[in-house]
Design an enzyme around this catalytic site. Structure first.
Site, mmCIF file in Angstrom:
data_model
loop_
_atom_site.group_PDB
_atom_site.id
_atom_site.type_symbol
_atom_site.label_atom_id
_atom_site.label_comp_id
_atom_site.label_asym_id
_atom_site.label_seq_id
_atom_site.Cartn_x
_atom_site.Cartn_y
_atom_site.Cartn_z
ATOM 1 N N ARG A 251 43.619 37.260 36.445
ATOM 2 C CA ARG A 251 42.619 36.637 35.597
ATOM 3 C C ARG A 251 41.885 35.563 36.381
ATOM 4 N NH1 ARG A 251 43.742 40.505 33.167
ATOM 5 N NH2 ARG A 251 44.277 40.769 30.961
ATOM 6 N N GLU A 279 32.779 36.400 34.266
ATOM 7 C CA GLU A 279 32.504 37.764 34.722
ATOM 8 C C GLU A 279 31.278 38.306 33.998
ATOM 9 O OE1 GLU A 279 35.967 40.216 34.288
ATOM 10 O OE2 GLU A 279 37.004 39.243 35.954
ATOM 11 N N HIS A 298 36.386 43.964 39.161
ATOM 12 C CA HIS A 298 37.450 44.135 38.152
ATOM 13 C C HIS A 298 37.856 45.612 38.046
ATOM 14 C CE1 HIS A 298 39.204 41.927 34.431
ATOM 15 N NE2 HIS A 298 40.048 42.840 34.878
#
Length: 341
Positions: A251, A279, A298
């Site tokens: 994270r 993000e 990601h």
């Protein structure tokens, strides 16, 4: 025959349900598949359409099992309000924290997550990132592309025998630990919930955050909970050994991102970042052109083989639970809800 409702679009079904699993579903369940008419809107090449929340009650009516994935809307507790709701939620994706209300766990609903299967994909990503940056491959690749050849002032390093700090003993960390075993590394793991017995089973040594973060290789595997926000502080990052390789696949908020980037831009450390805060990130050219940064969008857990295995992974455990109450590896333990990813 029990009834199963697949609460995701046909495009997502093609992504997470392989042919063998589809046949098993049809053999063991009366299956209700969502159609394109149940979609919330058009998808894209990168993201299949999500399911319309209004379609959930219709599709889930009378179902014993709900098969879910990315694009499934939040399952409100009202689905269980009459006491006859589904017995199982099988999630062919990762975290279920945004999918269900934990109150349904108190009603005896069994929840399964494919997180442990995704963890293997993440583990491979972390190992690949460590090796890529340790051997300075982006720098040498850039040199060849620019018409150069040997970079005599640089030499890569080996992972074998090195100290690897691992923050968090999550399923992704355990996958990485398995993959690192042939390298004979000193595996230093920080996790306040890791018992001495479990550390011995994993073949690692339990240590402090400071000791784990003082490793030549550092990999971060923590859930997105208040306790982990900012836990990899500027002080810890500045205390990393020169030339250290850091991998964050967990994270973004767990790390002081600005401090990490600054140390990388100063040329002191190497970092592979798959997650960010926020993000997607908005980086300037200095960051984007840095050869000691490996930046990915990601995708650590995103592989073709891994995705197609997800429905089958949770379905196997679902069937065992329905048959004899066995809790397989994808079972979500209510007692671990507060520290789960």
């Amino acid at each position: 025959m029990p009834k199963l409702a697949a609460l995701f679009s046909p495009e997502r079904a093609a992504d997470v349900v392989d042919a063998g699993t589809r046949q098993l579903l049809e053999d063991r369940f009366d299956v209700v598949w969502a159609t394109s008419d149940h979609a919330a809107g058009p998808g894209s090449a990168a993201k299949p359409p999500a399911l319309d929340p209004a379609a959930v009650p219709e599709l889930a009516k009378g179902a014993d099992v709900l098969l879910t994935s990315w694009g499934t809307p939040h399952l409100g507790k009202e689905l269980w309000s009459d006491g006859n709701g589904p017995k199982v939620v099988a999630h062919a994706a990762g975290t279920v924290k945004n999918l269900i209300d934990p109150v349904i766990l108190d009603q005896g609903v069994a929840v399964f997550s494919a997180g442990p299967r995704i963890a293997w994909s993440v583990g491979e990503y972390c190992l690949a990132s460590m090796l890529t940056l340790a051997r300075r491959l982006p720098r040498f690749d850039g040199a060849v592309r620019a018409g150069g050849w040997k970079q005599t002032e640089y030499r890569g390093h080996e992972l074998a025998g090195a100290k690897v700090g691992i923050i968090g003993a999550s399923s992704t960390a355990r996958a990485l630990i398995t993959l690192l075993k042939p390298f004979g590394c000193d595996l230093a793991v920080y996790d306040p919930y890791l018992s001495a017995e479990r550390a011995a089973e994993l073949g690692v040594r339990s240590t402090t955050l400071e000791d784990a973060a003082a490793a030549r290789f550092l990999s971060i595997h923590v859930p997105n909970v208040p306790e982990t926000k900012g836990m990899i502080t500027r002080a810890l990052i500045e205390g990393l050994p020169d030339g250290a390789v850091v991998v964050n696949s967990s994270r973004g908020p767990a790390v002081d991102q600005q401090a990490m980037l600054q140390q990388a831009l100063d040329g002191r450390i190497y970092a592979a970042l798959d997650v960010y805060d926020p993000e997607p990130p908005q980086f300037d050219k200095t960051v984007l052109n840095a050869e000691n940064l490996l930046l990915t969008p990601h995708i650590a857990g995103d592989t073709a083989e891994g995705h197609l295995a997800l429905a089958g992974y949770v379905l196997t455990d679902t069937l065992r639970w329905l048959d004899d109450g066995t809790r397989g590896p994808s079972f979500v333990d209510p007692a671990s809800w507060s520290i789960a990813a």
